[in-house]
Write an enzyme that holds these catalytic residues in place. Structure first.
Site, mmCIF file in Angstrom:
data_model
loop_
_atom_site.group_PDB
_atom_site.id
_atom_site.type_symbol
_atom_site.label_atom_id
_atom_site.label_comp_id
_atom_site.label_asym_id
_atom_site.label_seq_id
_atom_site.Cartn_x
_atom_site.Cartn_y
_atom_site.Cartn_z
ATOM 1 N N SER A 32 5.258 -26.678 -2.014
ATOM 2 C CA SER A 32 3.989 -26.584 -2.536
ATOM 3 C C SER A 32 3.342 -25.393 -2.844
ATOM 4 O O SER A 32 3.481 -24.260 -2.317
ATOM 5 C CB SER A 32 2.830 -27.074 -1.351
ATOM 6 O OG SER A 32 1.498 -26.870 -1.737
ATOM 7 N N LYS A 33 2.332 -25.144 -4.268
ATOM 8 C CA LYS A 33 2.057 -24.004 -4.549
ATOM 9 C C LYS A 33 0.550 -23.926 -4.299
ATOM 10 O O LYS A 33 -0.063 -22.671 -4.513
ATOM 11 C CB LYS A 33 2.023 -24.115 -6.172
ATOM 12 C CG LYS A 33 3.149 -24.331 -6.810
ATOM 13 C CD LYS A 33 3.128 -24.136 -8.486
ATOM 14 C CE LYS A 33 4.476 -24.522 -9.351
ATOM 15 N NZ LYS A 33 5.363 -23.412 -9.002
ATOM 16 N N THR A 79 -1.824 -34.104 0.420
ATOM 17 C CA THR A 79 -0.955 -34.778 -0.651
ATOM 18 C C THR A 79 -0.163 -35.772 -0.600
ATOM 19 O O THR A 79 -0.259 -36.134 0.636
ATOM 20 C CB THR A 79 -0.438 -33.410 -1.660
ATOM 21 O OG1 THR A 79 0.198 -33.863 -2.732
ATOM 22 C CG2 THR A 79 0.748 -32.669 -0.662
ATOM 23 N N LYS A 83 -2.570 -39.349 1.114
ATOM 24 C CA LYS A 83 -4.072 -39.355 0.727
ATOM 25 C C LYS A 83 -4.623 -40.889 1.411
ATOM 26 O O LYS A 83 -5.793 -40.651 1.510
ATOM 27 C CB LYS A 83 -4.240 -39.564 -0.866
ATOM 28 C CG LYS A 83 -3.654 -38.048 -1.140
ATOM 29 C CD LYS A 83 -3.881 -37.972 -2.814
ATOM 30 C CE LYS A 83 -3.167 -36.465 -3.334
ATOM 31 N NZ LYS A 83 -3.362 -36.354 -4.704
ATOM 32 N N ASN A 104 -8.222 -36.142 -0.793
ATOM 33 C CA ASN A 104 -7.468 -35.074 -1.118
ATOM 34 C C ASN A 104 -7.940 -33.820 -0.502
ATOM 35 O O ASN A 104 -7.215 -32.692 -0.228
ATOM 36 C CB ASN A 104 -6.793 -34.755 -2.466
ATOM 37 C CG ASN A 104 -8.100 -33.884 -3.085
ATOM 38 O OD1 ASN A 104 -9.183 -34.016 -2.818
ATOM 39 N ND2 ASN A 104 -7.605 -33.110 -4.029
ATOM 40 N N GLY A 143 -0.509 -46.052 -16.207
ATOM 41 C CA GLY A 143 -0.478 -46.126 -14.697
ATOM 42 C C GLY A 143 -1.659 -46.707 -14.178
ATOM 43 O O GLY A 143 -2.641 -46.610 -14.551
ATOM 44 N N GLY A 146 -2.240 -45.032 -7.294
ATOM 45 C CA GLY A 146 -3.537 -44.091 -6.758
ATOM 46 C C GLY A 146 -3.659 -43.066 -7.647
ATOM 47 O O GLY A 146 -4.810 -42.552 -7.477
ATOM 48 N N ASN A 167 -0.299 -50.604 -17.715
ATOM 49 C CA ASN A 167 0.445 -50.482 -16.810
ATOM 50 C C ASN A 167 1.683 -51.384 -16.954
ATOM 51 O O ASN A 167 1.699 -52.162 -17.618
ATOM 52 C CB ASN A 167 -0.205 -50.784 -15.526
ATOM 53 C CG ASN A 167 0.558 -50.666 -14.267
ATOM 54 O OD1 ASN A 167 0.941 -49.432 -13.958
ATOM 55 N ND2 ASN A 167 0.708 -51.226 -12.971
ATOM 56 N N MET A 244 0.379 -35.761 -15.750
ATOM 57 C CA MET A 244 0.097 -34.955 -14.286
ATOM 58 C C MET A 244 1.153 -34.323 -13.539
ATOM 59 O O MET A 244 0.715 -33.405 -12.651
ATOM 60 C CB MET A 244 -0.528 -36.209 -13.261
ATOM 61 C CG MET A 244 -1.667 -36.755 -14.019
ATOM 62 S SD MET A 244 -2.563 -37.826 -12.659
ATOM 63 C CE MET A 244 -3.776 -38.634 -13.474
HETATM 64 P P1 ATR Z 1 0.743 -42.852 -7.286
HETATM 65 O O1 ATR Z 1 0.036 -42.707 -6.190
HETATM 66 O O2 ATR Z 1 1.756 -41.733 -7.740
HETATM 67 O O3 ATR Z 1 0.047 -43.374 -8.495
HETATM 68 P P2 ATR Z 1 1.611 -45.415 -6.792
HETATM 69 O O4 ATR Z 1 0.646 -45.902 -6.539
HETATM 70 O O5 ATR Z 1 2.855 -46.205 -6.157
HETATM 71 O O6 ATR Z 1 1.979 -44.017 -6.944
HETATM 72 O O7 ATR Z 1 1.517 -45.917 -8.413
HETATM 73 C C1 ATR Z 1 2.887 -45.690 -9.247
HETATM 74 C C2 ATR Z 1 2.416 -46.095 -10.553
HETATM 75 O O8 ATR Z 1 3.530 -45.719 -11.494
HETATM 76 C C3 ATR Z 1 2.189 -47.525 -10.901
HETATM 77 O O9 ATR Z 1 1.391 -47.654 -11.941
HETATM 78 C C4 ATR Z 1 3.811 -47.925 -11.138
HETATM 79 O O10 ATR Z 1 3.607 -49.070 -12.084
HETATM 80 P P3 ATR Z 1 3.727 -50.700 -11.572
HETATM 81 O O11 ATR Z 1 2.325 -50.698 -10.873
HETATM 82 O O12 ATR Z 1 3.812 -51.698 -12.458
HETATM 83 O O13 ATR Z 1 4.727 -50.394 -10.295
HETATM 84 C C5 ATR Z 1 3.986 -46.741 -12.245
HETATM 85 N N1 ATR Z 1 5.583 -46.624 -12.123
HETATM 86 C C6 ATR Z 1 6.431 -46.038 -11.441
HETATM 87 N N2 ATR Z 1 7.855 -46.078 -12.059
HETATM 88 C C7 ATR Z 1 7.431 -46.310 -13.404
HETATM 89 C C8 ATR Z 1 8.248 -46.296 -14.702
HETATM 90 N N3 ATR Z 1 9.415 -46.086 -14.366
HETATM 91 N N4 ATR Z 1 7.811 -46.772 -15.619
HETATM 92 C C9 ATR Z 1 6.456 -47.125 -15.748
HETATM 93 N N5 ATR Z 1 5.663 -47.096 -15.030
HETATM 94 C C10 ATR Z 1 6.110 -46.737 -13.655
#
Ligand code: ATR
Length: 302
Positions: A32-33, A79, A83, A104, A143, A146, A167, A244
């Site tokens: 972690s930074k 983190t 969260k 966070n 996406g 979270g 998404n 991000m």
């Molecule tokens: P975070 O807290 O990092 O957002 P999360 O709540 O598990 O983690 O959400 C991951 C997100 O990345 C979701 O939008 C997921 O899409 P799905 O809802 O369809 O699962 C997306 N995601 C993860 N891997 C992916 C990939 N290889 N290509 C596209 N979307 C991806």
């Protein structure tokens, strides 16, 4: 414990008499930074504090946080993957933490734990510092997990013309649209959802976007969440692509660069969310003396 030993994962406030102790909790946390960032903020503003790392076992966030605050810890950043645990742990949440569905930043006051979320504000400040116009912009958020939810509120408060959440699967993006519909109306922003494959169809995307933010977990591996056909539809040279993830040029950023767009990783967001947490703990007036962009430049140079 040696206070100078910043790699220690068991930050115990008892070991730092007379010093306010903070920590970042995550698993893994070694790289972690955040400790380096907060060290610079405390130096810039002459604050006597120690900021360490905590790595609770996956099912032990609450016990670790409980002991940390019981031993005199003043605040905690949280983190991945804690969260949601931090949100459950807090006695009281700020409205933006409620909306983000995650916490966070924790602080203690009169024995009560307050939970906040500075991620979205951090993203917006980094975008503005990079000269990106968010008001009236067409924004595409990739996406619906979270990370996406955490930044939606502050993005909508910028009053974009349009914000589209795309998404892989429909259901989660639709849920977010419903959850944030009222806020979008207040800021006169059009809020809609698409699937990632819809982005290949120009009749669905309408045209390019001004700002495209990758909030999917795909950035962590070496794949982009969008196809090259979708990339050709959404990026033009005037677009700005923001991932991000930080510390590398991701496949998503490469697609944007290939089409002449400007790109950024998420290191600035990391520094800005930390700055907001620091001000929550140490006082808003220190805003005048801390210089987050200088800290960012130092991190980039190191
Ligand atoms: P975070 O807290 O990092 O957002 P999360 O709540 O598990 O983690 O959400 C991951 C997100 O990345 C979701 O939008 C997921 O899409 P799905 O809802 O369809 O699962 C997306 N995601 C993860 N891997 C992916 C990939 N290889 N290509 C596209 N979307 C991806």
């Amino acid at each position: 414990m040696n206070p100078a030993h910043s790699n220690d994962l068991h930050t115990d406030p008892n070991q730092f008499p007379g010093v306010d102790v903070y920590a970042v909790a995550g698993n893994p946390i070694t790289h972690s930074k955040s400790p380096a960032i907060h060290k610079r903020f405390s130096e810039q503003s002459n604050q006597k504090m120690h900021y360490g790392r905590l790595q609770p076992a996956l099912d032990e966030f609450a016990t670790t946080a409980q002991s940390f605050f019981a031993a005199g810890g003043q605040g905690m950043n949280v983190t991945v993957p804690f969260k949601l645990d931090a949100q459950a742990f807090a006695d009281e949440l700020t409205p933006r933490a409620k909306l983000a569905g995650a916490v966070n930043t924790l602080r203690i006051e009169n024995g009560k734990i307050f939970g906040d979320n500075t991620d979205g504000a951090g993203l917006v400040r980094d975008l503005l510092a990079q000269g990106i116009q968010t008001q009236g912009a067409r924004i595409l958020l990739l996406g619906a997990g979270g990370a996406a939810r955490g930044v939606l509120g502050p993005l909508l408060e910028q009053a974009p013309k349009e914000l589209i959440i795309a998404n892989r699967s429909n259901a989660k993006a639709d849920e977010l649209v419903q959850l944030f519909a009222k806020l979008a109306t207040v800021h006169q922003a059009v809020l809609q959802s698409l699937t990632l494959s819809d982005l290949e169809d120009i009749s669905k995307t309408a045209s390019h976007f001004d700002l495209i933010i990758n909030a999917t977990a795909a950035g962590l591996s070496d794949v982009s969440p969008i196809s090259d056909i979708a990339a050709s539809n959404i990026f033009i040279p005037q677009s700005f692509a923001y991932d991000m993830v930080y510390g590398k040029v991701t496949a998503f950023m490469q697609q944007a660069l290939h089409r002449g767009s400007r790109v950024s990783d998420g290191l600035g967001m990391l520094v800005e969310q930390a700055a907001d947490a620091f001000l929550i703990w140490r006082g808003e007036h220190l805003n005048e003396v801390i210089d987050s962009r200088a800290v960012l430049a130092e991190l980039r140079a190191s």
